[in-house]
Write a protein that holds these residues in place. Structure first.
Motif, short mmCIF file in Angstrom:
data_model
loop_
_atom_site.label_atom_id
_atom_site.label_comp_id
_atom_site.label_asym_id
_atom_site.label_seq_id
_atom_site.Cartn_x
_atom_site.Cartn_y
_atom_site.Cartn_z
N LEU A 1 0.81 -1.13 -0.03
CA LEU A 1 -0.06 -0.09 -0.16
C LEU A 1 0.88 1.24 0.02
N PHE A 2 2.04 1.47 0.66
CA PHE A 2 2.81 2.47 0.81
C PHE A 2 3.62 2.57 -0.82
N SER A 3 3.81 1.44 -1.24
CA SER A 3 4.50 1.67 -2.54
C SER A 3 3.47 2.27 -3.64
N GLN A 4 1.96 1.85 -3.64
CA GLN A 4 1.06 2.61 -4.39
C GLN A 4 0.85 4.02 -4.11
N THR A 5 0.82 4.50 -2.73
CA THR A 5 0.58 5.77 -2.36
C THR A 5 1.65 6.78 -2.56
N VAL A 6 2.80 6.29 -1.89
CA VAL A 6 3.94 7.07 -2.13
C VAL A 6 4.38 7.28 -3.77
N LEU A 7 4.66 6.33 -4.26
CA LEU A 7 5.02 6.41 -5.76
C LEU A 7 3.90 6.64 -6.70
N GLN A 8 2.66 6.98 -6.20
CA GLN A 8 1.71 7.25 -6.80
C GLN A 8 1.50 6.75 -8.37
N LYS A 9 1.95 5.48 -8.45
CA LYS A 9 1.58 4.70 -9.65
C LYS A 9 0.87 3.52 -9.19
N GLU A 10 -0.42 3.40 -9.76
CA GLU A 10 -1.20 2.33 -9.31
C GLU A 10 -1.03 1.11 -10.51
N THR A 11 -0.35 0.03 -9.97
CA THR A 11 -0.23 -1.27 -10.84
C THR A 11 -1.10 -2.36 -10.33
N SER A 12 -1.57 -3.08 -11.16
CA SER A 12 -2.57 -4.24 -10.65
C SER A 12 -1.86 -5.23 -10.17
N GLU A 13 -0.49 -5.13 -10.27
CA GLU A 13 0.55 -6.26 -9.59
C GLU A 13 0.21 -6.07 -7.81
#
Length: 169
Positions: A132-144
């Motif tokens: 979840l941190f990787s999605q929110t901080v990097l602001q790229k939403e990947t399906s993986e």
């Protein structure tokens, strides 16, 4: 700290609680061929029951082994969580203070240090929070990453059914 804990556990072990004994007996009974929820009436999650069966098969009914495995899980959780906090620069300064605080919180009670279903499930919740941190901080939403959050959340609920309420994460 882990070495000092091992020395202390060998010198003066903690008493065995009824819950710890029930998890040991659960793993032993499942290893003898009984079925969970059919022959054995227990509210332990199925993945936790399977994990206790594997531990019983490999180690047996050793309270020291359960304590050491629990502390290994705690060490993994502390190291992983602090690595996530440092990697995504959650704080202005990179520090190990969150790891020390987390270790201190785990040591509030001896029940929190031994192997239990909640600890097994929380390991996967921490892995889900890392995704979840990787999605929110990097602001790229990947399906993986979204898929991994769902898988980790499902595994956490399989280890400790009350973690099903963490799905809204």
């Amino acid at each position: 700290m882990l070495v000092l804990t091992v020395i202390f556990l060998i010198w003066d072990p903690f008493p065995l609680t009824t819950l710890q004994l029930s998890w040991m007996v659960l793993g032993e009974r499942l290893g003898q061929g009984y079925f969970l929820y059919q022959d054995i009436i227990d509210n332990t999650g199925p993945l936790s029951a399977g994990f206790f069966t594997i531990v019983d098969f490999i180690i047996g009914r050793s309270p020291l082994a359960y304590e050491l495995i629990g502390r290994i899980f705690i060490l993994f959780q502390i190291i992983y969580w602090n690595t996530i906090l440092i990697k995504y620069r959650v704080f202005d300064e990179n520090t190990y203070l969150p790891a020390m605080i987390m270790a201190a919180l785990f040591h509030f009670s001896f029940d929190m240090l031994s192997l239990n279903p909640a600890m097994l499930g929380s390991t996967f919740l921490i892995l889900a929070l890392g995704q979840l941190f990787s999605q929110t901080v990097l602001q790229k939403e990947t399906s993986e990453s979204t898929l991994l959050i769902g898988i980790y959340g499902g595994l956490a609920a399989g280890f400790h059914p009350s973690y099903i309420f963490s799905y809204p994460i």
